[in-house]
Design an enzyme around this catalytic site. Structure first.
Site, PDB file in Angstrom:
ATOM      1  N   ASP A 130       4.475   1.699   4.618  1.00 45.84           N
ATOM      2  CA  ASP A 130       5.394   2.284   3.643  1.00 45.84           C
ATOM      3  C   ASP A 130       5.825   3.696   4.033  1.00 45.84           C
ATOM      4  O   ASP A 130       7.014   4.010   4.090  1.00 45.84           O
ATOM      5  CB  ASP A 130       4.757   2.271   2.251  1.00 45.84           C
ATOM      6  CG  ASP A 130       3.272   2.625   2.276  1.00 45.84           C
ATOM      7  OD1 ASP A 130       2.754   2.940   3.362  1.00 45.84           O
ATOM      8  OD2 ASP A 130       2.624   2.595   1.225  1.00 45.84           O
ATOM      9  N   ASP A 176       0.599 -14.060   0.804  1.00 50.86           N
ATOM     10  CA  ASP A 176       0.014 -14.095   2.141  1.00 50.86           C
ATOM     11  C   ASP A 176      -1.313 -14.851   2.154  1.00 50.86           C
ATOM     12  O   ASP A 176      -1.878 -15.081   3.210  1.00 50.86           O
ATOM     13  CB  ASP A 176      -0.205 -12.660   2.652  1.00 50.86           C
ATOM     14  CG  ASP A 176       0.974 -12.169   3.472  1.00 50.86           C
ATOM     15  OD1 ASP A 176       1.872 -12.988   3.755  1.00 50.86           O
ATOM     16  OD2 ASP A 176       1.001 -10.982   3.835  1.00 50.86           O
TER      17      ASP A 176
HETATM   18  O1  LIG Z   1      -1.695  -8.912   4.742  1.00 48.44           O
HETATM   19  C1  LIG Z   1      -1.429  -8.401   3.661  1.00 48.44           C
HETATM   20  C2  LIG Z   1      -2.177  -7.344   3.120  1.00 48.44           C
HETATM   21  C3  LIG Z   1      -1.817  -6.823   1.885  1.00 48.44           C
HETATM   22  N1  LIG Z   1      -0.769  -7.322   1.197  1.00 48.44           N
HETATM   23  C4  LIG Z   1      -0.419  -6.769  -0.134  1.00 48.44           C
HETATM   24  O2  LIG Z   1      -0.212  -5.386  -0.055  1.00 48.44           O
HETATM   25  C5  LIG Z   1      -0.476  -4.792  -1.302  1.00 48.44           C
HETATM   26  C6  LIG Z   1      -1.295  -3.532  -1.128  1.00 48.44           C
HETATM   27  O3  LIG Z   1      -2.597  -3.826  -0.751  1.00 48.44           O
HETATM   28  P1  LIG Z   1      -3.878  -3.107  -1.401  1.00 48.44           P
HETATM   29  O4  LIG Z   1      -5.073  -3.684  -0.767  1.00 48.44           O
HETATM   30  O5  LIG Z   1      -3.789  -3.127  -2.865  1.00 48.44           O
HETATM   31  O6  LIG Z   1      -3.704  -1.649  -0.816  1.00 48.44           O
HETATM   32  P2  LIG Z   1      -3.551  -0.245  -1.540  1.00 48.44           P
HETATM   33  O7  LIG Z   1      -4.263   0.739  -0.702  1.00 48.44           O
HETATM   34  O8  LIG Z   1      -3.889  -0.276  -2.964  1.00 48.44           O
HETATM   35  O9  LIG Z   1      -1.986  -0.057  -1.350  1.00 48.44           O
HETATM   36  C7  LIG Z   1      -1.266   1.125  -1.081  1.00 48.44           C
HETATM   37  O10 LIG Z   1      -1.221   1.428   0.284  1.00 48.44           O
HETATM   38  C8  LIG Z   1      -0.659   0.423   1.135  1.00 48.44           C
HETATM   39  C9  LIG Z   1      -0.586   0.986   2.530  1.00 48.44           C
HETATM   40  O11 LIG Z   1      -1.826   1.337   2.980  1.00 48.44           O
HETATM   41  C10 LIG Z   1       0.715   0.015   0.674  1.00 48.44           C
HETATM   42  O12 LIG Z   1       1.105  -1.117   1.409  1.00 48.44           O
HETATM   43  C11 LIG Z   1       0.682  -0.338  -0.783  1.00 48.44           C
HETATM   44  O13 LIG Z   1       1.936  -0.682  -1.230  1.00 48.44           O
HETATM   45  C12 LIG Z   1       0.143   0.837  -1.555  1.00 48.44           C
HETATM   46  O14 LIG Z   1       0.102   0.563  -2.933  1.00 48.44           O
HETATM   47  C13 LIG Z   1      -1.184  -5.827  -2.159  1.00 48.44           C
HETATM   48  O15 LIG Z   1      -0.306  -6.272  -3.145  1.00 48.44           O
HETATM   49  C14 LIG Z   1      -1.514  -6.907  -1.163  1.00 48.44           C
HETATM   50  O16 LIG Z   1      -1.505  -8.158  -1.733  1.00 48.44           O
HETATM   51  C15 LIG Z   1      -0.015  -8.342   1.732  1.00 48.44           C
HETATM   52  O17 LIG Z   1       0.927  -8.809   1.114  1.00 48.44           O
HETATM   53  N2  LIG Z   1      -0.358  -8.867   2.947  1.00 48.44           N
END
Ligand SMILES: O=c1ccn([C@@H]2O[C@H](COP(=O)(O)OP(=O)(O)O[C@H]3O[C@H](CO)[C@@H](O)[C@H](O)[C@H]3O)[C@@H](O)[C@H]2O)c(=O)[nH]1
Ligand SMILES: [Mn+2]
Length: 736
Positions: free
Chosen positions: A447, A155
């Protein structure tokens, strides 16, 4: 089809054995239930005390006193009920174990295609080297390579990421065969070569290590310079030429590059590897990670069309090469497995310090609560480390005929140019994507709401916690990031509660009552902030003012209060230690729950309300996966990181100061009126304890505000404002 049937009919007896087993707890469970009943009995006594006590001697309980009494009554009812809801997570836990040997005997290499979706969004806070390590680790999974495909969704629309991936595609040819030949673990080269203990001592290993280091250096240099090397631009021109000259992160055409194509006859068997950056235009909402997941679902359906899908965040490398086989033991099981839509593995991290300063591990959630959810119908889908059935995530209901199982042979090779339109901004217009199909839109925890919708269509899910953690990610390494992440989660979960998919009304009758309660535990994080905030502030201020809130220490009414407090905390500590935590880790986690509740959850709550009123929009703030050097050192030493000005810190600072002032004033009063001190301690005992604990638990905050000099201390402006606010509050109360 005939072949499939044969497989189950003929063969030896052993082949009919289930592929997984479910274990329930017996003895301990009864003890737990008795214990829980005793706590609940005392909670009822607390309620009773509140109801009858003011009626007993009510002479001056008028006005403000009556109001405080009412507040305490309401809050204690809330806490009691919330405690009840949380017990649903402990009522009926199950543990699953799998028989991968039976799976291989029955299926051999004849496994369904597996498509792995890795999402990344920003090459600066999600370094490409980390991303390709994740990709390489899944390419080397213990799975027939011709059945495995890895898709990276970018993204960030960044050439750096494609460059890193093209380097990884080269290296994968060596890495995958090396892993399989020597059965190495873990299969993320970065993690493998940095662990000193288990790296093979052989020439072959040294050679691969050297190759990895060279690749890593090239990727890191390019990342630092923010420029793809000239020769690579030429070498992979087919990929890079897809960037228009004016392309930006938010505004670009679809970029799709199949770097390794397992559909064609190759000499080396290697998984398919695909880079996708879906089209983005400022006038179209891209729906964050949910949007990219849906684009991946469509694009992959034209390339390898795996029946099983594994979803990973870009930081979650595969730490256990058997995880896919383990998940398949559940999904391919002919009896119970048929009703299971997805298999969730816990989200664990590889960058935690010993005492988990920021409570990131959520140990008890992973090792107790999710097993409890599983016993009630299935864990939540938490966005990463989760194996789905493609047709289910795309909308199939339980009981619907499964799509004619196309043989896993790929029928025709579709050219990328034909596939690109599936990832365009307009493709989803007037379709069910983001609603009934694929991952749902409009919620910061796409999710959880997607998993809930799947369960509401009649499916169950399963939770697997193999001894060797299946996937390891990167936890936030500073307080602010942690609080922001938790705000997103609490906000998202609360939005689900208010949404049309609310576990309370929509799920009613579709999933079990226990699971509804389970969802509620998390969906109520945000609103639970308000009672915690009020309760702690009222307790401290009343201590300051000399207003007793709880029964006298020696009265018999004191017992239920004391019992609930001690029992709940002792149980929580025991559970934490049982899950492998340390005493200090538990203490840190208690602090984090306090901080989350009084900042993240509170802001999550307020922002959700504002959103409902149409005032603001919630965005997805991506968690950084890197820290600058000094901050990383402090993290290693478990020194709490403040450093930035934020409304969250202002609130935490103000509350911390308020408790400190109130406690100090009360102690002073005690010292100065030492003759009556005993009486004061009698009537105010519990308040002294509560506020005292709040002060002690806030110690790192005070250090950050007054004692530290490093860059991670609390910014001066926040400290000053907090002190002023807390002092004014105390002055107002003192004068009132
Ligand atoms: O516009 C976006 C925003 C995020 N991501 C991806 O989403 C994932 C999760 O993002 P992160 O910032 O690491 O969030 P976390 O809070 O660590 O993630 C948890 O919580 C999210 C929901 O809040 C879920 O989407 C994730 O799968 C879950 O691991 C990463 O791989 C990002 O690269 C995208 O692909 N596009
Ligand atoms: Mn993350």
């Amino acid at each position: 089809m005939a072949k499939e049937d044969d497989r189950f009919r003929s063969g030896h007896e052993g082949d009919r054995e289930p592929l997984f087993a479910t274990r329930r707890r017996t003895g301990g469970l009864i003890a737990f239930r008795i214990f829980a009943a005793s706590v609940f009995g005392c909670i009822c006594c607390v309620w009773l005390y509140r109801v009858v006590q003011p009626l007993e001697k009510d002479e001056n309980r008028t006005g403000i006193f009556r109001f405080i009494w009412l507040v305490m009554l309401i809050l204690e009812i809330w806490f009691g009920l919330y405690w009840l809801v949380v017990q649903s997570l402990r009522w009926n836990p199950v543990w699953r174990s799998t028989f991968t040997d039976r799976l291989s005997r029955r299926y051999g290499n004849d496994l369904p295609r597996l498509d792995v979706f890795v999402c990344t969004a920003d090459p600066v806070i999600e370094p490409p080297l980390m991303v390709v390590n994740t990709v390489l680790s899944v390419m080397a999974l213990d799975y027939p390579p011709e059945k495995l495909a890895v898709y990276l969704s970018d993204d960030g629309g960044s050439q750096l990421t494609l460059y890193a991936l093209s380097e990884a595609a080269e290296f994968a040819k060596t890495w995958v065969s090396f892993c399989k030949r020597f059965d190495v673990e873990p299969r993320s080269p970065g993690a493998y070569f940095s662990s000193k203990s288990n790296v093979l001592d052989s020439a072959a290993a040294a050679e691969v290590a050297e190759l990895y280091r060279e690749m890593a250096t090239r990727i890191e240099t390019a990342t630092k310079l923010r420029r793809v090397p000239e020769e690579s631009l030429l070498k992979y021109d087919e990929g890079f030429s897809q960037w228009d000259s004016d392309a930006t992160q938010r505004n670009h055409a679809t970029i799709l590059q199949i770097l390794l194509d397992g559909r064609k006859k190759n000499t080396v068997a290697i998984p398919t590897l695909v880079y996708l950056s879906r089209e983005k235009r400022p006038e179209h909402h891209h729906h964050y990670k949910a949007g990219s997941m849906n684009a991946l679902l469509r694009v992959s359906s034209k390339i390898t069309r795996g029946r099983i899908i594994l979803n990973l965040d870009c930081d979650m490398y595969a730490n256990n090469s058997k995880s896919a086989l383990e998940a398949l033991c559940i999904l391919l099981d002919e009896k119970e497995g048929k009703e299971i839509a997805f298999v969730q593995f816990p989200q664990f991290y590889d960058n935690l310090t010993r005492n988990d300063l920021y409570g990131s591990m959520m140990r008890v959630i992973a090792d107790v609560e999710f097993n409890g959810l599983d016993g009630n119908g299935g864990p939540l889908y938490i966005g990463t480390g989760c194996f789905h059935r493609r047709d289910v995530i795309c909308g199939r209901k339980y009981g619907d005929e499964e799509e004619e199982k196309e043989s896993d042979e790929i029928q025709e090779i579709v050219e990328p140019e034909m596939i690109k339109p599936l990832a365009s901004c307009t493709y989803e217009k007037d379709s069910q994507w983001g609603k009934e199909m694929g991952v749902k839109y409009g919620c910061p925890v796409e999710d959880v709401i997607t998993g809930l919708a799947i369960q509401c269509r009649g499916w169950k899910s399963a939770y697997l916690t193999p001894k060797k953690e299946a996937f390891l990610g990167v936890a936030p390494t500073n307080l602010h990031q942690m609080l922001v992440q938790q705000k997103r989660w609490s906000e998202g979960d609360f939005q689900i509660l208010l949404s049309e998919y609310s576990p309370v009304w929509y799920a009613q009758g579709k999933i079990g009552f226990g699971l509804i309660l389970g969802y509620c535990c998390y969906c109520l994080w945000a609103p639970s902030s308000v009672p915690v905030l009020i309760y702690s502030v009222v307790t401290s201020l009343c201590l300051f003012k000399g207003i007793p809130l709880f029964p006298k220490v020696w009265s018999s009414w004191f017992f239920p209060f004391g019992y609930v407090a001690v029992a709940a905390n002792a149980y929580s500590l025991a559970e934490f230690l049982w899950c492998g935590g340390t005493l200090r880790g538990w203490w840190n986690e208690q602090r984090m729950w306090l901080y989350r509740r009084t900042s993240s959850f509170l802001f999550g709550f307020m922002d959700t309300i504002l959103k409902k009123l149409g005032v603001s929009e919630s965005a997805f703030v991506i968690t950084a996966k890197v820290a600058e050097e000094e901050a990383a050192e402090r993290y290693e030493k478990e020194v709490m990181e403040f450093g930035v000005e934020s409304r969250m810190f202002l609130l935490l600072g103000t509350l911390g100061m308020l408790h400190l002032f109130c406690f100090a004033a009360a102690v002073m009063r005690l010292v100065m009126t030492y003759k009556e001190a005993e009486g004061d301690l009698q009537t105010m005992g519990l308040q002294f304890v509560i506020t005292g604990v709040l002060v002690v638990i806030n110690w790192p905050l005070y250090e950050g505000m007054f004692l530290r000099k490093d860059k991670g201390k609390m910014p001066m402006s926040v400290t000053v404002k907090s002190v002023v606010l807390a002092l004014s509050a105390c002055t107002c109360i003192a004068l009132s």
